[in-house]
Design a protein around this motif. Structure first.
Motif, PDB file in Angstrom:
ATOM      1  N   ILE A 225       0.825  -1.209   0.000  1.00 52.86           N
ATOM      2  CA  ILE A 225       0.000   0.000   0.000  1.00 52.86           C
ATOM      3  C   ILE A 225       0.857   1.256   0.000  1.00 52.86           C
ATOM      4  O   ILE A 225       0.636   2.173  -0.770  1.00 52.86           O
ATOM      5  CB  ILE A 225      -0.948  -0.012   1.223  1.00 52.86           C
ATOM      6  CG1 ILE A 225      -1.894  -1.222   1.105  1.00 52.86           C
ATOM      7  CG2 ILE A 225      -1.720   1.286   1.324  1.00 52.86           C
ATOM      8  CD1 ILE A 225      -2.758  -1.472   2.312  1.00 52.86           C
ATOM      9  N   GLY A 226       1.884   1.273   0.877  1.00 60.15           N
ATOM     10  CA  GLY A 226       2.739   2.449   0.964  1.00 60.15           C
ATOM     11  C   GLY A 226       2.067   3.574   1.712  1.00 60.15           C
ATOM     12  O   GLY A 226       0.924   3.450   2.155  1.00 60.15           O
ATOM     13  N   LEU A 227       2.784   4.696   1.838  1.00 63.06           N
ATOM     14  CA  LEU A 227       2.286   5.798   2.644  1.00 63.06           C
ATOM     15  C   LEU A 227       1.246   6.638   1.922  1.00 63.06           C
ATOM     16  O   LEU A 227       0.414   7.274   2.547  1.00 63.06           O
ATOM     17  CB  LEU A 227       3.451   6.706   3.053  1.00 63.06           C
ATOM     18  CG  LEU A 227       4.403   6.114   4.097  1.00 63.06           C
ATOM     19  CD1 LEU A 227       5.620   7.003   4.255  1.00 63.06           C
ATOM     20  CD2 LEU A 227       3.685   5.945   5.441  1.00 63.06           C
TER      21      LEU A 227
ATOM     22  N   SER B  26       2.140   2.635  -4.059  1.00 65.25           N
ATOM     23  CA  SER B  26       1.576   1.279  -3.983  1.00 65.25           C
ATOM     24  C   SER B  26       2.105   0.403  -5.105  1.00 65.25           C
ATOM     25  O   SER B  26       2.433   0.880  -6.183  1.00 65.25           O
ATOM     26  CB  SER B  26       0.056   1.313  -4.093  1.00 65.25           C
ATOM     27  OG  SER B  26      -0.501   2.306  -3.276  1.00 65.25           O
ATOM     28  N   ASP B  27       2.152  -0.891  -4.837  1.00 64.35           N
ATOM     29  CA  ASP B  27       2.520  -1.889  -5.839  1.00 64.35           C
ATOM     30  C   ASP B  27       1.289  -2.728  -6.163  1.00 64.35           C
ATOM     31  O   ASP B  27       0.319  -2.746  -5.401  1.00 64.35           O
ATOM     32  CB  ASP B  27       3.615  -2.817  -5.275  1.00 64.35           C
ATOM     33  CG  ASP B  27       4.941  -2.084  -5.104  1.00 64.35           C
ATOM     34  OD1 ASP B  27       5.224  -1.173  -5.904  1.00 64.35           O
ATOM     35  OD2 ASP B  27       5.682  -2.428  -4.161  1.00 64.35           O
ATOM     36  N   PRO B  28       1.355  -3.458  -7.304  1.00 64.46           N
ATOM     37  CA  PRO B  28       0.253  -4.387  -7.597  1.00 64.46           C
ATOM     38  C   PRO B  28       0.169  -5.456  -6.518  1.00 64.46           C
ATOM     39  O   PRO B  28       1.208  -5.791  -5.954  1.00 64.46           O
ATOM     40  CB  PRO B  28       0.666  -5.014  -8.925  1.00 64.46           C
ATOM     41  CG  PRO B  28       1.720  -4.113  -9.502  1.00 64.46           C
ATOM     42  CD  PRO B  28       2.379  -3.451  -8.342  1.00 64.46           C
ATOM     43  N   PRO B  29      -1.002  -6.012  -6.228  1.00 64.79           N
ATOM     44  CA  PRO B  29      -2.264  -5.700  -6.888  1.00 64.79           C
ATOM     45  C   PRO B  29      -3.027  -4.529  -6.241  1.00 64.79           C
ATOM     46  O   PRO B  29      -3.986  -4.041  -6.825  1.00 64.79           O
ATOM     47  CB  PRO B  29      -3.071  -6.994  -6.708  1.00 64.79           C
ATOM     48  CG  PRO B  29      -2.578  -7.543  -5.405  1.00 64.79           C
ATOM     49  CD  PRO B  29      -1.127  -7.161  -5.297  1.00 64.79           C
ATOM     50  N   PHE B  30      -2.614  -4.070  -5.059  1.00 66.81           N
ATOM     51  CA  PHE B  30      -3.377  -3.015  -4.388  1.00 66.81           C
ATOM     52  C   PHE B  30      -3.433  -1.733  -5.218  1.00 66.81           C
ATOM     53  O   PHE B  30      -4.433  -1.019  -5.230  1.00 66.81           O
ATOM     54  CB  PHE B  30      -2.779  -2.717  -3.003  1.00 66.81           C
ATOM     55  CG  PHE B  30      -3.502  -1.622  -2.284  1.00 66.81           C
ATOM     56  CD1 PHE B  30      -4.668  -1.894  -1.583  1.00 66.81           C
ATOM     57  CD2 PHE B  30      -3.055  -0.306  -2.338  1.00 66.81           C
ATOM     58  CE1 PHE B  30      -5.360  -0.875  -0.943  1.00 66.81           C
ATOM     59  CE2 PHE B  30      -3.748   0.723  -1.703  1.00 66.81           C
ATOM     60  CZ  PHE B  30      -4.903   0.427  -1.002  1.00 66.81           C
TER      61      PHE B  30
ATOM     62  N   HIS C  31       1.854   3.433 -13.329  1.00 64.88           N
ATOM     63  CA  HIS C  31       1.779   4.646 -12.509  1.00 64.88           C
ATOM     64  C   HIS C  31       1.643   5.912 -13.354  1.00 64.88           C
ATOM     65  O   HIS C  31       1.817   7.021 -12.830  1.00 64.88           O
ATOM     66  CB  HIS C  31       3.008   4.782 -11.613  1.00 64.88           C
ATOM     67  CG  HIS C  31       3.083   3.763 -10.515  1.00 64.88           C
ATOM     68  ND1 HIS C  31       2.390   3.887  -9.340  1.00 64.88           N
ATOM     69  CD2 HIS C  31       3.766   2.595 -10.424  1.00 64.88           C
ATOM     70  CE1 HIS C  31       2.650   2.835  -8.560  1.00 64.88           C
ATOM     71  NE2 HIS C  31       3.483   2.042  -9.195  1.00 64.88           N
ATOM     72  N   ARG C  32       1.336   5.742 -14.654  1.00 64.47           N
ATOM     73  CA  ARG C  32       1.143   6.936 -15.512  1.00 64.47           C
ATOM     74  C   ARG C  32       0.428   8.029 -14.707  1.00 64.47           C
ATOM     75  O   ARG C  32      -0.571   7.778 -14.057  1.00 64.47           O
ATOM     76  CB  ARG C  32       0.287   6.555 -16.732  1.00 64.47           C
ATOM     77  CG  ARG C  32       0.072   7.682 -17.752  1.00 64.47           C
ATOM     78  CD  ARG C  32      -1.111   8.591 -17.496  1.00 64.47           C
ATOM     79  NE  ARG C  32      -2.400   7.910 -17.454  1.00 64.47           N
ATOM     80  CZ  ARG C  32      -3.531   8.461 -17.049  1.00 64.47           C
ATOM     81  NH1 ARG C  32      -3.553   9.718 -16.635  1.00 64.47           N
ATOM     82  NH2 ARG C  32      -4.648   7.753 -17.020  1.00 64.47           N
TER      83      ARG C  32
END
Ligand code: HEM
Ligand code: SF4
Lengths: 406, 65
Positions: free
Chosen positions: A89-91, A97-101, A353-354
């Protein structure tokens, strides 16, 4: 050979630093040199980081979300360890965030930033550009960054969120604090945000929107659902803060660089003044040549990149602006060609992330430049040496002294 | 001429829709698709090629017959 100053970079191939004055002043020759002999540079600074400079290398990283994580997208002096940040998820979803979230967090916001949703904001944007220009009427000297470019994305996002325009100063102060505290880590900056006046302010706006829903981004976020549940107010607040951090100094930089270029190149300026229909093409060329945003990744799994072996936990600077100057993809890459027809530039990133705000940023840039050119077709940068550039991962002119020619 | 947007590659940069709205449209998420069955009349061939050479993701396929 002259001795390098302490802390300053001698060889960018083995010791690069994107905050070095030489890079801040003019990074393009540095990347050109590295492309010829590296092409992936390394530094021991920042706890160890890599730097691809070809379009191929930058694209390979942007597309490879298996070996590279977005957990930490701003390189700072304190490198987070594998367990320091919530993955995937990240901050600040979706940018961290990374896949799949990632796809879920992004999908939530996409409708508000689609080309058709953004088109509705054009009249408001045009009016505020005109108001800013009205305020400069009669002056022979002005600053295109601080009198014009800086205000446009801030006022647009405040309008989108449905906050009162009189409150713009609160955000200006806040963004300055976040972006100029270069020695703080991303986490420290976010912590500052968590505690600051901005929180109380946004909370009051959220309460007001809950009581009186209306047709704006705040009400949209409050009614949006993720996994069948409404977003928590913290999530809504966090998203607002991300949009401000990702959307303001980036767009301000793009508008400023374009005006700066036109103020130094009378032949381009005259042509654009005479052929306003060229603006959409010219603007993409400014985005290519002066792309403001460099991202970062962390290596998630050991991987080869253009002949180098990158190890898990290494940092990597992802310079979309360098990809845009690669002569293997763009003929005459270092020349600004305002009618360049084929332009697959990567100023807004590549892959999943475009830039979520790219339709908004493009609308703002187009409107800001067309209104400027309509009002001041004849102008020049009055003192090129007085132009200052921001340091760090967002590059743009912060002072652009302009003389209006009459 | 026939155009097709590869929906796996498209990331919604919207360059095609900006440059050639006669040929492409975008959905609510901003991802592109070709209008109708993707057949491009001769007077729009140049626009279709322009969209292709401006798509950063190489998501636009063109079949020329
Ligand atoms: C000229 C102006 C802008 C430039 C050059 C720019 C550039 C970028 C780039 C290169 C990325 C890719 C990040 C990555 O690969 O890690 C990105 C992501 C993002 N941008 Fe922008 N940006 C601009 C304006 C905006 C605006 C106006 C907004 C919104 C108000 C915005 C919101 C975002 C968000 C939310 C993401 C994360 C998307 C994701 O991770 O899925 N940006 N931007
Ligand atoms: S230009 Fe390419 S990536 Fe962008 S919307 Fe069109 S097909 Fe998709």
């Amino acid at each position: 050979m002259t001795a390098t100053e302490p802390g300053r970079v001698g060889d960018f191939a083995t010791d690069f630093d994107h905050t070095d004055p030489a890079w801040v002043h003019d990074p393009y020759p540095i990347w050109e040199d590295l492309r010829g002999r590296c092409p992936v540079a390394h530094t021991d600074r920042y706890g160890g980081a890599w730097l691809p400079v070809t379009h191929e290398g930058v694209a390979a990283v942007a597309y490879d979300t298996e070996h590279f994580t977005s957990r930490s997208v701003v390189i700072s002096n304190v490198k987070p360890g594998p367990l320091d940040l919530p993955a995937p998820i990240g901050l600040a979803p979706p940018i961290t965030s990374d896949p799949p979230f990632h796809a879920m967090a992004r999908r939530l916001l996409l409708p508000a930033f689609s080309p058709k949703a953004i088109a509705a904001l054009e009249p408001m944007t045009r009016q505020l550009c005109r108001d800013l220009l009205d305020a400069t009427e009669g002056r022979d000297e002005l600053d295109a960054a601080t009198d014009y470019a800086q205000h446009i994305p801030l006022k647009v996002i405040i309008g989108m969120l449905g906050f009162p325009q009189e409150d713009a100063d609160i955000f200006r102060r806040f963004i300055h604090m976040v972006l100029e505290s270069v020695n703080a880590t991303a986490e420290e900056r976010l912590a500052q945000i968590e505690n600051g006046e901005i929180d109380a302010y946004i909370n009051a706006q959220i309460d007001d929107h809950l009581a009186h829903p209306r047709d704006d981004l705040t009400s949209f976020l409050l009614s949006a659902e993720l996994d069948g549940a409404k977003l928590a107010p913290e999530h809504v607040r966090g998203t607002m803060v991300l949009l401000m951090i990702a959307g303001i100094d980036t767009t301000w930089s793009a508008i400023g660089s374009s005006i700066w270029h036109l103020g130094l190149h009378p032949e381009d300026r005259r042509r654009l003044a005479g052929e306003p229909e060229l603006l959409p093409t010219a603007m993409e060329e400014f985005l290519r040549a002066y792309a403001p945003v460099t991202m970062a990744r962390m290596v998630a799994k050991d991987v080869e990149l253009e002949g180098r072996t990158l190890h898990e936990g290494d940092w990597l600077l992802l310079p979309f602006p360098a990809a845009n100057r690669d002569p293997a993809v763009f003929p005459d890459a270092d020349r600004v060609v305002i009618d360049r027809a084929d332009n697959r530039h990567a100023a807004f990133g590549l892959g999943i992330h475009r830039c979520l705000g790219s339709n908004l940023a493009r609308m703002e840039l187009r409107v800001a430049l067309s209104e400027w050119m309509a009002r001041y077709p004849e102008f020049e940068v009055s003192d090129p040496d007085a132009v200052t550039w921001s340091a760090g991962q967002v590059r743009g002119p912060r002072r652009i002294p302009i003389r209006i020619l009459r | 001429m026939q155009v097709h947007v590869d929906r796996e590659r498209c990331q919604g940069h919207s360059r095609c829709y900006d440059l050639a709205p006669e040929i492409f449209d975008v959905d609510d998420l901003g991802n592109a698709f070709e209008l109708g069955d993707g057949t491009v009349p001769p007077e729009l061939h140049d626009k279709a090629r322009l969209a292709q050479t401006n798509c950063p993701e190489h998501a636009i396929e063109i079949r020329e017959d």
